[in-house]
Design an enzyme around this catalytic site. Structure first.
Site, short mmCIF file in Angstrom:
data_model
loop_
_atom_site.label_atom_id
_atom_site.label_comp_id
_atom_site.label_asym_id
_atom_site.label_seq_id
_atom_site.Cartn_x
_atom_site.Cartn_y
_atom_site.Cartn_z
N ARG A 63 37.91 40.30 49.64
CA ARG A 63 39.27 39.89 49.31
C ARG A 63 39.76 40.57 48.04
O ARG A 63 38.99 41.13 47.27
CB ARG A 63 39.35 38.37 49.19
N GLU A 121 49.43 32.00 50.14
CA GLU A 121 48.27 32.23 49.28
C GLU A 121 47.52 30.93 48.99
O GLU A 121 46.29 30.85 49.09
CB GLU A 121 48.71 32.87 47.95
N ASN A 160 43.80 29.97 50.42
CA ASN A 160 42.71 29.69 49.48
C ASN A 160 42.02 28.37 49.80
O ASN A 160 40.79 28.27 49.73
CB ASN A 160 43.26 29.62 48.04
N1 ADP Z 1 41.46 26.07 46.80
C1 ADP Z 1 40.39 26.69 46.27
N2 ADP Z 1 39.17 26.12 46.34
C2 ADP Z 1 38.08 26.73 45.81
N3 ADP Z 1 38.12 27.93 45.18
C3 ADP Z 1 39.31 28.54 45.06
C4 ADP Z 1 40.50 27.97 45.59
N4 ADP Z 1 41.52 28.80 45.31
C5 ADP Z 1 41.01 29.83 44.65
N5 ADP Z 1 39.67 29.69 44.47
C6 ADP Z 1 38.76 30.63 43.75
O1 ADP Z 1 39.56 31.48 42.95
C7 ADP Z 1 39.31 32.85 43.27
C8 ADP Z 1 40.56 33.67 43.06
O2 ADP Z 1 41.56 33.28 43.98
P1 ADP Z 1 42.73 34.30 44.38
O3 ADP Z 1 43.33 34.85 43.13
O4 ADP Z 1 43.63 33.62 45.32
O5 ADP Z 1 41.96 35.51 45.10
P2 ADP Z 1 41.25 35.61 46.54
O6 ADP Z 1 41.76 34.52 47.42
O7 ADP Z 1 41.61 36.97 47.01
O8 ADP Z 1 39.77 35.47 46.29
C9 ADP Z 1 38.81 32.81 44.69
O9 ADP Z 1 38.05 33.97 45.00
C10 ADP Z 1 37.98 31.53 44.71
O10 ADP Z 1 36.71 31.74 44.16
#
Ligand code: ADP
Ligand code: ADP
Lengths: 110, 151, 151, 110
Positions: C106, C48, C52
């Site tokens: 997503r 995950e 991300n």
């Molecule tokens: N490493 C990252 N860099 C930039 N934005 C991030 C990062 N990790 C998460 N995010 C932001 O947080 C949101 C939620 O992340 P997550 O719970 O993993 O759901 P998903 O990956 O399904 O969108 C993402 O949609 C994104 O906008």
């Protein structure tokens, strides 16, 4: 690495399981030498059936035990090595010193 | 030769990291077109190089740094660099001889394995500075590849 | 808390490295007293976090840098730090909400999985600078251990 | 990831093998949508028996296909998920939208 030892008279069968690398050489060398000395072992059989990896550190322990057994006028065999391990045993020439057999029965019938 | 993918990793010179590091390089190498047998051979050469860094380079001191850089080149070449910052090799020609070991309990087969299971082996070493082993092996060349995917 | 063993690795933000990196962290974690199920959960949270970084942090640009530092602490704690130098998270509270995603295709379950399968989750992020996720999970505490091996 | 598709009338059975993460989501989404559209599929069965890993990227593709099938007044099932994969499907609540079955026979008998 699991080391399972079973001795019948002067024959010691050691079943090894895991990966035979520098992580385990000291312990293996020590356990084998102790048992060989205390049990007056004259025939050492190393079962490699459950060994998934061997490198030159592992080979070194085997060769060392071969030298020890020879000095004691004893014999040593390897059984059960799987293809990938057998390849390394043969490539290094270890099989010319320590004969390889499929299993313990094959040793007896030879 | 351009790098398609790479991983660089650093870890302390602990015996348990020999198994870990060869598994990782093996896992990375699955990105190439190679067989399980190839992967086993790659794990072997990594195991030899990393063990040497720990045993010879660092005299089994467990908290020194080992660095590995694995790269996949465009033409299907795997390059593995194993680097330590230990005592280095005084006499490299002698060290590379089959069956030579500075440690009587060892076989002196490490470099022989590294040479035998790769296409190229380069060693850069300096006493007191460390040793850097570079191993290269090509698994498929573009002219064997009917459908090159491009870079 | 002292570090018993660690590995740091760096690789480009390519989709194929998601699988590679979770395998490596999983392989490293086997040095702890943990079950296969624990390893599966660790692989999930790494998957995950790294996904991300690639998808959100770097907008799927494949040649940006991701760094992972995995440490095993004396008391049986695994610490996993996943770091990117990408676009960062503007609104962290919103990002952490279950089912929130900035990408309609997503699920928004990434942070939920990371929280659920670890004991601690810290996020340090700054827009334009990147995101650093720190996950901690303890597998055995000294008082549960009849034969502590010492440091 | 291996994607193996078999269609009988309006039922499409898709056997997946490998790891279901962001590496494969685009290709999987595209292959499924194309086949669903072209084949006028009304029943979609995803066989996960040989899938060893799934994360939220993989779940996203499944949920996306569920929404597509619902919009087409079709149905969707998952069969064969092994314990570790099933755990994630249940933890995320995906199983409440897409029913899980042991195998295709179980779907028919229900
Ligand atoms: N490493 C990252 N860099 C930039 N934005 C991030 C990062 N990790 C998460 N995010 C932001 O947080 C949101 C939620 O992340 P997550 O719970 O993993 O759901 P998903 O990956 O399904 O969108 C993402 O949609 C994104 O906008
Ligand atoms: N990283 C290193 N640092 C210092 N010396 C090394 C290193 N690698 C190899 N050597 C030297 O080269 C010799 C031969 O190495 P090798 O062929 O691997 O055999 P072995 O490890 O069994 O001794 C070693 O005995 C050691 O003296």
């Amino acid at each position: 690495m699991d080391i399972d030892k079973k001795q019948v008279r002067d024959t010691l069968v050691v079943r090894l399981a895991g990966e035979l690398d520098m992580m385990v050489t000291d312990r293996l060398r020590q356990e084998l030498d102790e048992t060989i000395d205390q049990g007056r072992v004259r025939m050492l059989i190393i079962d490699l059936e459950r060994v998934s990896f061997i490198d030159s550190s592992g080979l070194g322990v085997l060769i060392g035990r071969y030298k020890k057994m020879s000095a004691l006028n004893g014999r040593m065999f390897i059984v059960g090595a799987k293809t990938s391990v057998e390849k390394i045993l043969c490539f290094s020439g270890v099989n010319k010193l320590i004969p390889l057999y499929k299993n313990e029965r094959e040793i007896i019938s030879n | 030769m351009s790098v398609k993918n790479y991983v660089q990793f650093e870890f302390p010179s602990k015996p348990e990291n020999v198994s870990f590091s060869r598994s990782c390089v093996g896992a990375f190498a699955t990105q190439l077109e190679c067989t399980l047998e190839d992967i086993e051979e790659i794990k072997l050469v990594v195991s030899e190089a990393v063990s040497n860094s720990i045993i010879h380079g660092y005299d089994n001191q467990p908290n020194e740094k080992i660095r590995i850089i694995v790269s996949i080149m465009d033409e299907g070449t795997l390059e593995i660099v194993v680097q330590d910052f230990g005592k280095g090799i005084q006499n490299l020609d002698q060290a590379m001889e089959p069956a030579f070991s500075s440690d009587p309990a060892r076989m002196g087969m490490g470099f022989t394995f590294m040479k035998s299971f790769t296409d190229e082996l380069d060693v850069v070493t300096a006493p007191g500075e460390g040793t850097c082993i570079c191993l290269r092996r090509t698994f498929s060349r573009p002219d064997e590849d009917d459908f090159p995917e491009g870079g």
